[in-house]
Design a protein around this motif. Structure first.
Motif, PDB file in Angstrom:
ATOM      1  N   ILE A 128       0.758  -0.778   0.257  1.00  0.00           N
ATOM      2  CA  ILE A 128      -0.036   0.082   0.153  1.00  0.00           C
ATOM      3  C   ILE A 128       0.973   1.155  -0.070  1.00  0.00           C
ATOM      4  CG2 ILE A 128      -1.526   1.403   1.572  1.00  0.00           C
ATOM      5  CD1 ILE A 128      -2.709  -1.493   1.755  1.00  0.00           C
ATOM      6  N   ALA A 129       2.130   0.829   0.844  1.00  0.00           N
ATOM      7  CA  ALA A 129       2.792   2.775   1.256  1.00  0.00           C
ATOM      8  C   ALA A 129       3.517   2.690  -0.259  1.00  0.00           C
ATOM      9  CB  ALA A 129       3.900   2.266   1.492  1.00  0.00           C
ATOM     10  N   CYS A 130       4.249   2.099  -1.052  1.00  0.00           N
ATOM     11  CA  CYS A 130       4.085   2.194  -2.609  1.00  0.00           C
ATOM     12  C   CYS A 130       3.672   1.892  -4.142  1.00  0.00           C
ATOM     13  CB  CYS A 130       4.995   0.573  -2.924  1.00  0.00           C
ATOM     14  SG  CYS A 130       6.680   0.381  -2.100  1.00  0.00           S
ATOM     15  N   SER A 131       2.007   1.884  -3.000  1.00  0.00           N
ATOM     16  CA  SER A 131       1.154   1.915  -4.327  1.00  0.00           C
ATOM     17  C   SER A 131       0.653   3.375  -4.537  1.00  0.00           C
ATOM     18  CB  SER A 131      -0.327   1.072  -4.213  1.00  0.00           C
ATOM     19  OG  SER A 131      -0.955   2.308  -2.689  1.00  0.00           O
ATOM     20  N   GLY A 132       1.083   3.944  -3.872  1.00  0.00           N
ATOM     21  CA  GLY A 132       0.412   5.687  -4.926  1.00  0.00           C
ATOM     22  C   GLY A 132      -0.955   6.030  -3.920  1.00  0.00           C
ATOM     23  N   MET A 133      -0.435   5.477  -3.197  1.00  0.00           N
ATOM     24  CA  MET A 133      -2.910   5.435  -2.018  1.00  0.00           C
ATOM     25  C   MET A 133      -1.493   6.823  -1.186  1.00  0.00           C
ATOM     26  SD  MET A 133      -4.251   2.740  -0.653  1.00  0.00           S
ATOM     27  CE  MET A 133      -5.213   3.157   0.154  1.00  0.00           C
ATOM     28  N   LEU A 178       5.255   5.200  11.189  1.00  0.00           N
ATOM     29  CA  LEU A 178       4.977   6.149  10.922  1.00  0.00           C
ATOM     30  C   LEU A 178       5.122   6.212   9.016  1.00  0.00           C
ATOM     31  CD1 LEU A 178       2.906   8.249  10.738  1.00  0.00           C
ATOM     32  CD2 LEU A 178       4.541  10.005  12.369  1.00  0.00           C
ATOM     33  N   ILE A 179       4.474   6.275   8.324  1.00  0.00           N
ATOM     34  CA  ILE A 179       4.702   6.742   7.073  1.00  0.00           C
ATOM     35  C   ILE A 179       4.212   8.093   6.324  1.00  0.00           C
ATOM     36  CG2 ILE A 179       5.103   5.175   4.609  1.00  0.00           C
ATOM     37  CD1 ILE A 179       4.709   2.410   5.812  1.00  0.00           C
ATOM     38  N   ALA A 180       4.861   8.391   6.025  1.00  0.00           N
ATOM     39  CA  ALA A 180       4.283   9.991   5.570  1.00  0.00           C
ATOM     40  C   ALA A 180       4.744  10.328   3.509  1.00  0.00           C
ATOM     41  CB  ALA A 180       4.974  11.298   6.623  1.00  0.00           C
ATOM     42  N   GLY A 181       3.644  10.425   2.869  1.00  0.00           N
ATOM     43  CA  GLY A 181       3.537  10.703   1.283  1.00  0.00           C
ATOM     44  C   GLY A 181       2.799  11.684   1.748  1.00  0.00           C
ATOM     45  N   THR A 182       2.725  12.181  -0.076  1.00  0.00           N
ATOM     46  CA  THR A 182       2.679  13.474  -0.425  1.00  0.00           C
ATOM     47  C   THR A 182       1.206  13.585  -0.727  1.00  0.00           C
ATOM     48  OG1 THR A 182       2.750  12.587  -1.795  1.00  0.00           O
ATOM     49  CG2 THR A 182       4.565  14.136  -1.933  1.00  0.00           C
ATOM     50  N   GLY A 184      -1.131  11.431   1.886  1.00  0.00           N
ATOM     51  CA  GLY A 184      -1.380  10.660   3.728  1.00  0.00           C
ATOM     52  C   GLY A 184      -0.188   9.477   3.898  1.00  0.00           C
ATOM     53  N   TYR A 185      -0.908   9.603   5.195  1.00  0.00           N
ATOM     54  CA  TYR A 185       0.218   8.421   5.621  1.00  0.00           C
ATOM     55  C   TYR A 185      -0.168   7.136   5.612  1.00  0.00           C
ATOM     56  CZ  TYR A 185      -1.997  10.473   9.647  1.00  0.00           C
ATOM     57  OH  TYR A 185      -2.660  10.591  11.108  1.00  0.00           O
ATOM     58  N   ILE A 186       0.592   5.929   6.479  1.00  0.00           N
ATOM     59  CA  ILE A 186       0.244   5.105   7.362  1.00  0.00           C
ATOM     60  C   ILE A 186       0.463   5.189   8.456  1.00  0.00           C
ATOM     61  CG2 ILE A 186       0.674   2.188   6.730  1.00  0.00           C
ATOM     62  CD1 ILE A 186       1.200   2.781   3.933  1.00  0.00           C
ATOM     63  N   ILE A 187      -0.056   4.314   9.490  1.00  0.00           N
ATOM     64  CA  ILE A 187       0.569   4.107  10.872  1.00  0.00           C
ATOM     65  C   ILE A 187       0.475   2.990  11.324  1.00  0.00           C
ATOM     66  CG2 ILE A 187      -2.235   5.364  11.763  1.00  0.00           C
ATOM     67  CD1 ILE A 187       0.995   6.412  13.766  1.00  0.00           C
TER      68      ILE A 187
END
Ligand code: CTP
Length: 445
Positions: free
Chosen positions: A261-266, A360-364, A366-369
């Motif tokens: 999911i982190a790599c999917s662009g979501m 915690l993975i933050a992206g442009t 949203g983020y995954i926790i």
């Protein structure tokens, strides 16, 4: 028209499956067969399924009994299917007698007698000789390992070696396996070796096991020096042996889903990763008394660096270590800060300072926790700018979770390399390299 439904994995399709489908079809006019997905099988503890979903579906189709084939991917689906497909009869083999009585509220339930002396499990074992694994080390992790090996078909714990003879004997008695006085004796009796000894002994044990032609699953950290890990991988590759670093998180289904999911662009492009894992350790234990190889980073560093290396890779531009040390100089709490061309990350671990364990993975976008114990990933959330919008994901994590790495190790021994991406050789090299940099900076190497 009588509509019948049945379900199964149908791995290595055999006579038992054929006879079941034949009789299921005879129960009515129209037969629907539900074939389970790999993920669902893993979730219910059925590891080591050999055929892919596509092959299993194709094999069921070839029997000619199924009028329709569907995919079963989650618990609770059966009742929904019965309603959706207006089923009159639900049937499975007699090994399930009683298990599906709850379906009687929706349709007729028929348990067909199971064909004797054949099963996919039997075929898996016959096709591939059982891999006998010898264990080096008798600590807490070895105890968990021996329990989990029993849950993976095709591999068995054969015996244990520990230079302290009494520990080996005690362990062997407890788990009903052999113990060896000499390591050579063990090499003669096994196909593969599990290294669960103190960190600094891994290199010599791995080397000697490989030199004796054995596949090796080593506890993390595999070794603490980059050159050593490279040398061991080279040797293993040249001799067609599997060398495998056992970081359980890397192989657990939930963590792999999270990475996907982190790599999917979501969440857009990943820009920041913050990882923390602390475990207060007894000050008398080896982890806090071995002044050369103990400390937080050697103990927990593999876990906290894993998500960072998986998401950002090995080409960091800058790395920095900060540590809080105890009286004996060992790091009680350690922070590694990484700078990448397109992102930043911190890995924090501690044996003497307690903090909130989370990933915690933050992206442009949203983020995954994932909260503790994220290293046994079973639940995580994806958040966005709109605080009302939260996607929730869960994935089972069974027992101690070592069964996943054991199953992948076995698949690799058996020539299937589809799990290799979960922890690549170069990621293991990068981990050893960082440990080495840290230990050198601390004046311990
Ligand atoms: N089945 C059967 N006779 C056998 C084996 C399986 O009638 N000898 C039936 C099961 O009861 C089930 C269906 O075939 O209704 C699919 O079972 P599956 O779990 O795929 O097969 P197994 O051989 O039991 O697989 P495993 O050993 O992996 O549990």
């Amino acid at each position: 028209m009588t509509r019948v439904i049945t379900y199964g994995t149908f791995d290595l399709l055999h006579e038992g499956h054929y006879r079941l489908l034949e009789r299921a079809k005879e129960l009515g006019d129209y037969l629907i067969v539900g074939v389970t997905t790999e993920a669902y099988d893993k979730a219910r503890g059925k590891l080591n399924v050999i055929d892919s979903l596509a092959t299993r579906i194709e094999n069921v189709r070839k029997t000619g009994f199924a009028d329709e084939i569907i995919v079963e991917e989650s618990p609770g689906q059966k009742v929904q299917d019965v309603k959706k497909y207006q089923i009159d009869i639900f049937t499975v083999g007699s090994d399930w007698t009683g298990s599906f009585d709850y379906m009687k509220d929706y349709c007729k339930v028929v348990y067909l007698e199971r064909t004797k002396n054949i099963s996919s499990t039997m075929l898996r074992v016959q096709n591939k000789r059982i891999q006998r694994i010898g264990m080096i080390g008798t600590g807490r992790i070895a105890e968990r390992f021996v329990l989990e090996v029993k849950l993976v078909s095709g591999i068995s714990a054969q015996g244990v070696y520990n230079p302290h003879k009494e520990s080996a004997e005690k362990f062997a008695k407890r788990w009903e396996i052999d113990s060896y006085e000499e390591i050579e004796e063990m090499y003669e009796a096994v196909d593969a070796v599990y290294v669960a000894s103190p960190h600094e002994t891994h290199y010599d044990y791995i080397k000697s096991a490989l030199e004796h032609g054995k596949h090796v699953l080593s506890e993390k950290p595999m070794v603490l020096k980059k050159a050593q890990v490279e040398e061991l991988f080279q040797y293993a590759r040249a001799h067609k042996l599997i060398l495998f670093e056992g970081i359980k998180t890397a192989y657990c289904p939930g963590f792999n889903k999270l990475l996907g999911i982190a790599c999917s662009g979501m969440i857009g492009s990943v820009r920041n990763v913050e990882v923390c894992f602390t475990k207060l350790e007894n000050p008398g234990h080896r982890e806090l008394t071995d002044i050369r190889y103990g400390g937080s980073l050697t103990e927990l560093g593999s876990y906290v660096m894993l998500p960072i290396l998986k998401l950002f890779g090995e080409d960091y531009r800058d790395i920095r270590f900060d540590a809080i040390r105890g009286e004996n100089g060992l790091d009680l709490f350690t922070k590694i800060s990484f700078c990448y061309p397109n992102g930043i990350a911190t890995a924090t671990c501690g044996l003497g300072v307690k903090s909130e364990g989370r990933l915690l993975i933050a992206g442009t976008k949203g983020y995954i926790i994932a909260e503790a114990p994220w290293w046994k990933t079973s639940y995580f959330e994806v958040h966005y700018e709109d605080p009302q919008k939260v996607d929730k994901y869960s994935e089972p994590f069974l027992g101690e979770g070592l069964r996943y790495e054991i199953s992948d190790f076995l698949s690799m021994i058996n020539g299937r390399n589809s799990s290799e991406f979960k922890l690549t050789r170069s990621e293991s090299v990068a981990l050893a390299d960082i440990m080495e940099q840290f230990l050198k900076a601390e004046g311990r190497l």
